[in-house]
Structures are given as C-alpha cells and as structure tokens.
Design an enzyme around this catalytic site. Sequence first.
Site, PDB file in Angstrom:
ATOM      1  N   GLU A  15      60.219   8.340  94.411  1.00 56.34           N
ATOM      2  CA  GLU A  15      59.935   7.232  95.344  1.00 56.34           C
ATOM      3  C   GLU A  15      61.085   6.973  96.315  1.00 56.34           C
ATOM      4  O   GLU A  15      61.590   5.854  96.440  1.00 56.34           O
ATOM      5  CB  GLU A  15      59.606   5.953  94.566  1.00 56.34           C
ATOM      6  CG  GLU A  15      58.284   6.066  93.823  1.00 56.34           C
ATOM      7  CD  GLU A  15      57.808   4.761  93.214  1.00 56.34           C
ATOM      8  OE1 GLU A  15      58.634   3.844  93.039  1.00 56.34           O
ATOM      9  OE2 GLU A  15      56.616   4.654  92.910  1.00 56.34           O
TER      10      GLU A  15
ATOM     11  N   GLU B 278      52.067   9.887  89.605  1.00 58.40           N
ATOM     12  CA  GLU B 278      52.049   8.639  88.836  1.00 58.40           C
ATOM     13  C   GLU B 278      50.783   7.904  89.205  1.00 58.40           C
ATOM     14  O   GLU B 278      50.434   7.827  90.389  1.00 58.40           O
ATOM     15  CB  GLU B 278      53.229   7.712  89.188  1.00 58.40           C
ATOM     16  CG  GLU B 278      54.552   8.150  88.653  1.00 58.40           C
ATOM     17  CD  GLU B 278      55.671   7.138  88.948  1.00 58.40           C
ATOM     18  OE1 GLU B 278      55.392   5.925  89.107  1.00 58.40           O
ATOM     19  OE2 GLU B 278      56.826   7.586  89.038  1.00 58.40           O
TER      20      GLU B 278
HETATM   21  P1  P53 Z   1      56.524  -0.721  86.676  1.00 61.06           P
HETATM   22  C1  P53 Z   1      57.443  -0.466  92.791  1.00 61.06           C
HETATM   23  C2  P53 Z   1      56.117  -0.425  93.119  1.00 61.06           C
HETATM   24  C3  P53 Z   1      55.322   0.569  92.629  1.00 61.06           C
HETATM   25  C4  P53 Z   1      55.841   1.507  91.788  1.00 61.06           C
HETATM   26  O1  P53 Z   1      56.148   0.352  87.784  1.00 61.06           O
HETATM   27  C5  P53 Z   1      57.180   1.459  91.469  1.00 61.06           C
HETATM   28  C6  P53 Z   1      57.986   0.489  91.981  1.00 61.06           C
HETATM   29  C7  P53 Z   1      59.435   0.435  91.654  1.00 61.06           C
HETATM   30  O2  P53 Z   1      59.622   0.074  90.336  1.00 61.06           O
HETATM   31  O3  P53 Z   1      57.790   2.345  90.679  1.00 61.06           O
HETATM   32  C8  P53 Z   1      57.131   3.398  90.031  1.00 61.06           C
HETATM   33  O4  P53 Z   1      57.318  -0.016  85.645  1.00 61.06           O
HETATM   34  C9  P53 Z   1      58.255   4.147  89.387  1.00 61.06           C
HETATM   35  C10 P53 Z   1      58.251   4.091  87.885  1.00 61.06           C
HETATM   36  C11 P53 Z   1      57.678   2.787  87.438  1.00 61.06           C
HETATM   37  C12 P53 Z   1      56.221   2.745  87.877  1.00 61.06           C
HETATM   38  O5  P53 Z   1      56.111   2.867  89.272  1.00 61.06           O
HETATM   39  O6  P53 Z   1      57.277  -1.777  87.376  1.00 61.06           O
HETATM   40  O7  P53 Z   1      58.360   5.481  89.829  1.00 61.06           O
HETATM   41  O8  P53 Z   1      59.547   4.327  87.422  1.00 61.06           O
HETATM   42  O9  P53 Z   1      57.777   2.570  86.076  1.00 61.06           O
HETATM   43  C13 P53 Z   1      55.476   1.524  87.431  1.00 61.06           C
HETATM   44  O10 P53 Z   1      55.222  -1.211  86.109  1.00 61.06           O
END
Ligand code: P53
Length: 488
Positions: free
Chosen positions: A197, A386
Amino acid sequence: MAFPEGFLWGGAVSAGQWEGGWDLGGRGMTMTDVTTGGTVSEPRYVTYIDKDGNHGKMWNGERLPEGAHYAVLPEYHYPNHEAVDGYHHYKEDIALLGEMGFKQFRMSICWSRLFPTGLEIEPNVEGLNFYKDMFKTMREYGIEPLVTIWHFDTPLYLVEHCGGWENRETIDHYVRYATTCFREFKGLVHHWLTFNEINNTIMFLPFTGQTTDEDYQHAYQHLHHKLVASAKAVQIGHAIDGDNMIGCMISGMPWYPSTCDPADILLSQHRMEEGVWYSGDVQCLGEYPSYATRLWKAHNIKLDITQNDLVDLAMGTVDFYSFSYYMSNVVTTHTAKDTVRGNFTAGVRNNYLKYSDWGWGYDPIGLQWMLEWAAARYDLPIMVVENGLGAFDTVEDDGSIHDTYRIDYHRPHIEAMSRAIENGVDLWGYTTWGCIDLVSAGTGEIRKRYGFVYVDMDDEGNGTMARSRKDSFYWYKRVIETNGEELG
Ligand code: P53
C-alpha cells in the site's frame, strides 16, 4: 466461472501482524513494537520517554518531542509483540493453509529481523534461516510464496535516528535489504511485492484536516524515496533472477462522486488520482503522470528528484499490478447529509451500501470497477492481494465458529472478479486478507478478525494461541477445489 487454470487462490498476512517474536532471533524493533492497541473509536498510540524521563504517548505519525526516545512502557499492552505468534506456529499454520488447498501464501519479511537497525552490512543469519524454513515448508504443500518486502515495518532505528523515509539514504538501506532477499531466497520465491500500500503514504492526507503544506511536502518526498527504492529493487530482482515477477501493491479504494454534478465527478477523479493512481502510475508506467504537477502545485510541493531517480523510475517498472480491496468511499462538493466514520473511513455515506462494524462500506461491484480500470490503465497482469471482512467471531460451546457473514462477504467479491475476467481482465490470483486471524493494522485489535483459521487470543493478551477451523475454512477449501465454480 471464468477463473483460468492455475489461478493463484490463497491468503495473506504481514510479519508485523502475524509473526510476533518481536525480541527473538536477533530481531530489531519496528514502530509497531512501540504502538499500543486501540479500537474503532480509540486510536493506537506510540509511546516514548521524554528528556526528563517521563512516560508519554502520541498519535502515530506525530513527531517525537525534542529529546524524547521511543520506548516500550510497562503500563501498556503492545499487541504486535506476540501478535498471533506465527514465529512459533508457522509449520502448523502453513499445514492448515495446505489443507485448504492454497496455491499461494502472501506473507512479508520483517526488515529488522534481517537488519536489526537497518544499517548493518551483513544480514542476521537467524532471520534468514527462519524465512528459508518458512518457504521450504510452503513448497512441501505446493504453496507459492508471494513475498512483500516492506509491509509498514521500517526498522525503528532508521526512523528514530536517520530520518526514516524522508532521508534519501533510506533508499540505499532498503536496496541492500531487498538485494539480500532476492539473493538469499532465490529459487524459493518467484513472486514479490516491493511495498505494501505504497499510496497510503499520501492517500489519507486530505482526511486529517489540519494538514499543512509542510506535511504534504514531507509525505510526497517520503513517497518519492519509496518509489525510487521500489524501482531500484525491481531492476536488481530481475538481474538476480530472470524468473522473478515483481509487482506494486496499492490500496485500491475507489472514490465515487456523491451526485452527478460535474463538479463532483471531477472531484472524485482528482481524489482517485491523488489517492490511488499516482503511485501505481509511476510504478507501472515509469514516470510521474501529467496530473502530478497539479497535485504538487496545490500544496507548494517542491520535490527533490535527481536525473538518476528519473532513470531508475523508467527502468524499474513492475511486472504486475496488485492491490488490496476492502471498500469504496464517496466524495462531494456539496454538504453531505449522511456521513460515515470508521477507522480509515470518513466522508459521505453511500446509501446503496451496507457498512461493517468498523464503518467500512461493503461494495463488491467496486472491486470489479477497480479491476477493470486498472487493467485498462496499465495493461498488466493483476492480483487482488487483500480482501476480507474484519468481524467479531463467536466460538460456540463445541468450539465451532459459524462465520456465514465472512462467506457472504467473500462470495460476491469472487463473483465480481469472475465478471472482470470475463470482461478481459488478466487476473492471476486472489489472496484474502488475514487468512489466519491476526492483529489489525488500523486499530491493533485481534477481535477484528479476518481469518478462515481462528486464533485463541484476545486484546489483553490472554489466550492459548491454539488454531481452529471456522466454517469459512471448509467453504474456501471447496472454492479452491472447484477453481471458483462452487461458491456455496
Ligand atoms: P485493518 C487502511 C485502509 C485500508 C487498508 O486493515 C489498510 C489501511 C492501513 O491500515 O491496510 C491494509 O487491519 C493493510 C493490512 C491491514 C488491512 O488492510 O485496519 O495492508 O496490513 O491489516 C486491514 O483492519
């Protein structure tokens, strides 16, 4: 269903959120080691000791007070220290992924496990051996690793003493680290992502409200250094092994206009360029896009870009495009009646969507939209690396976990990918986020669970770390077995 033969079904984790073992095997510290847990409404804090010896905490992203140093303080719990202890459970975890039939497992290497401060010339052998054994274990199950070289974890020493990514020299430290990975894991790994990201360095700036031109200047320069580091890594990765496929990784959040007022359409396009396309355009097309000038002007940004940087950006374009996908957002030039607030979401509520307990708008069609746009823009293979639903899970008396909501989240997203493939998108793989429960990056919670595999651990640090299979585990196994034909 449209999924091609050999489609890379799988799941993803990151070192910082899954591995734990923060002080084991010669590992150095990262920012998450001094970051507390939070919730959807309570932020995570970074802790320090100030020049007079007093304990302090601040928002992540704030600058340390003069004379203070980052510190682990006894009165706080730091969920990433142990995370879900992948460090000791990797064989068991990979076996579970193998049981689901995973073709690909996306994980990341912890930079400070190989270079504890980031400044070392020689890597830490114990760290190398840990990852080599992980990759060999994956191979035993026929699982292809997809390795993220940087997933938010710059060694804390580089951040604290060397200016982190705002310092150009960090490029060289990263390149030394990436080169080590390509050399040491040659033959074991063929698929790589340089930065997780990468666009999120600037994407959230408009949300924070009081961001000054100086903040923008720092963030854009920081991002420029990462883009150059990525381009250098791509060139070196190709030189070391011609079979390496190296991709970029973008937070893929569509920005929709709230109305058909042309001013809203334009605003959403500009937000999309700033938040999503800017970084990927550089990584895929090898130069800054024309609209970069508009963004730089808007915030009086003067980037330090050298002639060599331009050559590197042009030579170091990626082999494929990848992105994370969770939700979409809405912007408007009008006053919004309905707003939404969650972690990393803010703005206009989209009344066509449902929202998760963390305020994330559930939007499978947005995934198709992202895929079709990215395919048209870059004409490259794509992976969705993801995607998932963070949700509370309930363990029944008999140990079972009926997470139908998770299945109901993934199914339409898989259908969206299938439609995109039918519409011509060259989609290679899908790795769901947090296939094994882990610590949320945004809030530091474990109870915001994404996994097909449950981990017995709570937000206070109580639990046995035992793994168990949720209903979604059996569902996803069947999806993979039938190559996306049977979605239940
Ligand atoms: P969590 C922000 C918005 C969308 C995804 O997020 C993001 C972020 C920054 O945290 O991150 C990604 O754990 C990231 C992962 C993260 C996942 O989304 O806040 O690549 O490390 O865990 C989900 O629910």
